[in-house]
Design a protein around this motif. Structure first.
Motif, PDB file in Angstrom:
ATOM      1  N   ASP A  17      56.619  85.736  -6.025  1.00  0.00           N
ATOM      2  CA  ASP A  17      57.670  86.537  -6.638  1.00  0.00           C
ATOM      3  C   ASP A  17      59.015  85.796  -6.618  1.00  0.00           C
ATOM      4  O   ASP A  17      59.733  85.769  -7.618  1.00  0.00           O
ATOM      5  N   ASP A  18      59.340  85.171  -5.477  1.00  0.00           N
ATOM      6  CA  ASP A  18      60.589  84.408  -5.375  1.00  0.00           C
ATOM      7  C   ASP A  18      60.602  83.243  -6.361  1.00  0.00           C
ATOM      8  O   ASP A  18      61.623  82.957  -6.984  1.00  0.00           O
ATOM      9  N   ASN A  19      59.476  82.561  -6.508  1.00  0.00           N
ATOM     10  CA  ASN A  19      59.407  81.435  -7.444  1.00  0.00           C
ATOM     11  C   ASN A  19      59.529  81.893  -8.889  1.00  0.00           C
ATOM     12  O   ASN A  19      60.134  81.205  -9.720  1.00  0.00           O
ATOM     13  N   ILE A  20      58.966  83.046  -9.207  1.00  0.00           N
ATOM     14  CA  ILE A  20      59.112  83.597 -10.559  1.00  0.00           C
ATOM     15  C   ILE A  20      60.576  83.920 -10.829  1.00  0.00           C
ATOM     16  O   ILE A  20      61.110  83.592 -11.892  1.00  0.00           O
ATOM     17  N   LYS A  21      61.253  84.548  -9.873  1.00  0.00           N
ATOM     18  CA  LYS A  21      62.677  84.881 -10.041  1.00  0.00           C
ATOM     19  C   LYS A  21      63.505  83.606 -10.216  1.00  0.00           C
ATOM     20  O   LYS A  21      64.392  83.553 -11.067  1.00  0.00           O
ATOM     21  N   ARG A  22      63.213  82.591  -9.419  1.00  0.00           N
ATOM     22  CA  ARG A  22      63.933  81.313  -9.524  1.00  0.00           C
ATOM     23  C   ARG A  22      63.694  80.687 -10.897  1.00  0.00           C
ATOM     24  O   ARG A  22      64.627  80.212 -11.540  1.00  0.00           O
ATOM     25  N   SER A  23      62.460  80.717 -11.362  1.00  0.00           N
ATOM     26  CA  SER A  23      62.136  80.161 -12.679  1.00  0.00           C
ATOM     27  C   SER A  23      62.870  80.906 -13.784  1.00  0.00           C
ATOM     28  O   SER A  23      63.377  80.297 -14.731  1.00  0.00           O
ATOM     29  N   MET A  24      62.937  82.226 -13.670  1.00  0.00           N
ATOM     30  CA  MET A  24      63.651  83.028 -14.675  1.00  0.00           C
ATOM     31  C   MET A  24      65.141  82.676 -14.692  1.00  0.00           C
ATOM     32  O   MET A  24      65.749  82.585 -15.757  1.00  0.00           O
ATOM     33  N   LYS A  25      65.720  82.456 -13.517  1.00  0.00           N
ATOM     34  CA  LYS A  25      67.138  82.070 -13.457  1.00  0.00           C
ATOM     35  C   LYS A  25      67.360  80.724 -14.137  1.00  0.00           C
ATOM     36  O   LYS A  25      68.342  80.533 -14.850  1.00  0.00           O
TER      37      LYS A  25
END
Length: 162
Positions: A17-25
């Motif tokens: 989930d954290d990596n998905i959020k980072r990728s979206m940013k």
């Protein structure tokens, strides 16, 4: 149907989930400069005040805005200008706080100044009393994905002033 995740599974899901959020940013930051915005007219003081309002300034850090109301309004893509001001101010807060933790500074100071040039342009000056940008980074600070922060310890993507 009502199964619970083990602590290890929960940790793995959280990491994903954290990596998905980072990728979206990262994707949003890459696309933002190309997002369609219409240039409009805004006052320099209003733009820098909006950017400053988006940042939490710690009580031990003083932010001084020296932007005269007598400056002319600017024709610009104000959303992008506010974003750039936000990045510069946010970076300054982080540098000043880090310098305070390291004992180099006791009270933080960030200053923004704007002046009109003889030929009608507005020049902006951002300064702080935190640690200076190392001369080894001078050539690269405006390159996409460059950050002087350690990636494993930060959420910086190197897109702030690109």
């Amino acid at each position: 149907g009502n199964q619970r995740l083990s602590p290890r599974q929960l940790q793995q899901v959280t990491r994903v989930d954290d990596n998905i959020k980072r990728s979206m940013k990262i994707i949003q930051a890459l696309l933002k400069p190309f997002s369609p915005t219409q240039p409009d007219i805004a006052h320099p003081k209003t733009m820098v005040e909006k950017a400053a309002g988006l940042i939490t300034i710690p009580e031990h850090v003083t932010l001084m805005l020296h932007v005269s109301a007598r400056l002319p309004e600017m024709y610009a893509e104000t959303e992008h200008v506010i974003d750039y001001f936000y990045e510069l101010l946010n970076n300054a807060v982080e540098v000043v706080e880090r310098s305070m933790r390291q004992g180099f500074v006791h009270k933080g100071r960030i200053e923004v100044r704007a002046e009109q040039t003889i030929d009608g342009y507005i020049e902006w000056f951002f300064s702080n009393n935190g640690s200076p940008i190392l001369s080894t980074n001078w050539e690269t600070i405006f390159q996409k994905f460059h950050t002087s922060s350690h990636r494993s310890q930060t959420q910086h993507f190197g897109l702030g002033v690109w």
